[in-house]
Design an enzyme around this catalytic site. Sequence first.
Site, short mmCIF file in Angstrom:
data_model
loop_
_atom_site.label_atom_id
_atom_site.label_comp_id
_atom_site.label_asym_id
_atom_site.label_seq_id
_atom_site.Cartn_x
_atom_site.Cartn_y
_atom_site.Cartn_z
N SER A 7 0.72 -1.31 -0.09
CA SER A 7 0.29 0.35 0.22
C SER A 7 0.86 0.89 0.22
O SER A 7 1.67 2.14 0.89
CB SER A 7 -1.08 0.06 1.23
OG SER A 7 -1.64 1.42 0.79
N HIS A 32 -1.33 -1.24 -4.41
CA HIS A 32 -2.59 -1.24 -4.20
C HIS A 32 -2.40 0.68 -3.62
O HIS A 32 -1.94 0.93 -2.81
CB HIS A 32 -2.77 -1.56 -2.64
CG HIS A 32 -3.97 -1.61 -2.21
ND1 HIS A 32 -5.53 -2.16 -1.97
CD2 HIS A 32 -4.22 -0.42 -0.72
CE1 HIS A 32 -5.94 -1.74 -0.85
NE2 HIS A 32 -5.72 -0.62 -0.75
N ASP A 34 -4.63 3.76 -2.05
CA ASP A 34 -5.65 4.30 -1.54
C ASP A 34 -6.04 5.77 -2.01
O ASP A 34 -5.13 6.84 -1.42
CB ASP A 34 -5.44 4.05 -0.13
CG ASP A 34 -5.13 2.65 0.85
OD1 ASP A 34 -6.62 2.10 0.83
OD2 ASP A 34 -3.90 2.08 1.18
N MET A 36 -8.77 8.56 -0.87
CA MET A 36 -9.49 9.05 0.39
C MET A 36 -9.85 11.06 0.39
O MET A 36 -9.47 11.14 0.33
CB MET A 36 -8.91 9.19 1.96
CG MET A 36 -8.13 8.28 2.48
SD MET A 36 -7.09 7.85 3.93
CE MET A 36 -6.38 6.36 3.70
N HIS A 65 -8.43 1.60 -4.74
CA HIS A 65 -9.43 1.53 -3.42
C HIS A 65 -10.01 2.55 -2.65
O HIS A 65 -9.43 3.61 -1.83
CB HIS A 65 -8.84 0.86 -1.90
CG HIS A 65 -9.10 0.91 -0.74
ND1 HIS A 65 -9.02 0.15 0.80
CD2 HIS A 65 -10.94 0.79 -0.37
CE1 HIS A 65 -9.60 0.20 1.32
NE2 HIS A 65 -10.91 0.80 0.95
N MET A 67 -11.92 5.21 -1.03
CA MET A 67 -12.46 5.93 0.08
C MET A 67 -13.00 6.80 -0.17
O MET A 67 -11.96 7.93 0.66
CB MET A 67 -11.94 5.47 1.37
CG MET A 67 -11.04 4.09 1.72
SD MET A 67 -9.49 4.08 2.68
CE MET A 67 -8.01 4.33 1.19
N MET A 136 -12.27 -4.67 4.72
CA MET A 136 -10.92 -3.74 6.32
C MET A 136 -11.33 -4.78 6.93
O MET A 136 -11.78 -5.18 7.92
CB MET A 136 -11.73 -2.51 6.32
CG MET A 136 -11.58 -1.92 5.11
SD MET A 136 -11.15 -1.66 4.41
CE MET A 136 -9.37 -0.42 5.86
N ASP A 174 -7.01 -5.17 4.73
CA ASP A 174 -6.60 -4.53 4.38
C ASP A 174 -6.50 -3.84 5.38
O ASP A 174 -7.58 -3.51 6.62
CB ASP A 174 -7.29 -3.26 3.14
CG ASP A 174 -6.04 -2.48 2.80
OD1 ASP A 174 -5.39 -2.25 3.09
OD2 ASP A 174 -7.31 -0.90 2.38
C1 DX5 Z 1 -5.99 2.23 5.05
C2 DX5 Z 1 -6.06 2.28 4.36
C3 DX5 Z 1 -5.10 1.00 4.42
C4 DX5 Z 1 -3.89 1.22 4.25
C5 DX5 Z 1 -2.68 -0.07 5.13
O1 DX5 Z 1 -7.26 3.07 5.20
O2 DX5 Z 1 -7.15 1.57 3.04
O3 DX5 Z 1 -4.63 0.22 2.52
O4 DX5 Z 1 -2.28 2.07 3.88
O5 DX5 Z 1 -1.92 -0.07 6.59
P1 DX5 Z 1 -1.24 -0.33 6.66
O6 DX5 Z 1 -0.32 -2.05 6.16
O7 DX5 Z 1 -0.39 -0.03 7.32
O8 DX5 Z 1 -1.94 -0.92 7.81
ZN ZN Z 2 -6.44 0.57 1.19
#
Ligand code: DX5
Ligand code: ZN
Length: 215
Positions: A7, A32, A34, A36, A65, A67, A136, A174
């Site tokens: 990620s 991956h 993310d 947001m 992903h 969010m 999650m 995740d």
């Molecule tokens: C959190 C993200 C994850 C995050 C995971 O909202 O969706 O993908 O990057 O990070 P780690 O592996 O550090 O928990």
């Molecule tokens: Zn994620």
Amino acid sequence: MPIIAPSFLASNFLKLADEVNMVNTSEAEWLHLDVMDGRFVPNISFGLPVIAAIRKATKKICDVHLMIEEPGKYAEAFKNAGADNLCVHIEACPHLHRNIQQIKSLGMKAGVAVNPHTPISLLSDIIHEVDLVNLMSVNPGFGGQKFITYTYEKIRQLRKLINERKPGILIEIDGGVTLDNVAEIVAAGTDVLVAGSTVFEAKDPVAVIKQLKEA
Ligand code: DX5
Ligand code: ZN
């Protein structure tokens, strides 16, 4: 062996080219990414131009992903930025079936993400339409959080649902994946491991990716 998806939330953004090259040389199959929006989750990360730049630097699968609220407004833009997989949150999608069809019609693999409090049973009438479920194992919004152990039970429930309805749908875990809990996460029935801080904060990230894969 599980698919590994580092990620990039935990990567060094000043050295993004090096970070992508590290993953390119590793056994990780996916990146991956993310996204947001500061509304669906209480944090803002990166978006389209960053993903488009990463896309140009790798041939591996870009697993995006979202969010964000109203992901349907942006699905085509993420396709154009180079997403291979597009994952939307069930909690953000009152018309989830429409979102899934849109993602597939754009030529991407369709994923649905579920928050830790969302029951697996809510997936029962949509599971056969998706390619991937992002389960999650932390509350979304931040990297470096602790794995919520009830997730093991949810992985088993989801594996049972998938086996009954449409084997082949991938289970992605995740959040909070470490070298200490990876074996138990895989044993419960996981196909894809997302790992942010465990990979990018390691002294030797390529070796850690290998360890995660072989755990
Ligand atoms: C959190 C993200 C994850 C995050 C995971 O909202 O969706 O993908 O990057 O990070 P780690 O592996 O550090 O928990
Ligand atoms: Zn994620």
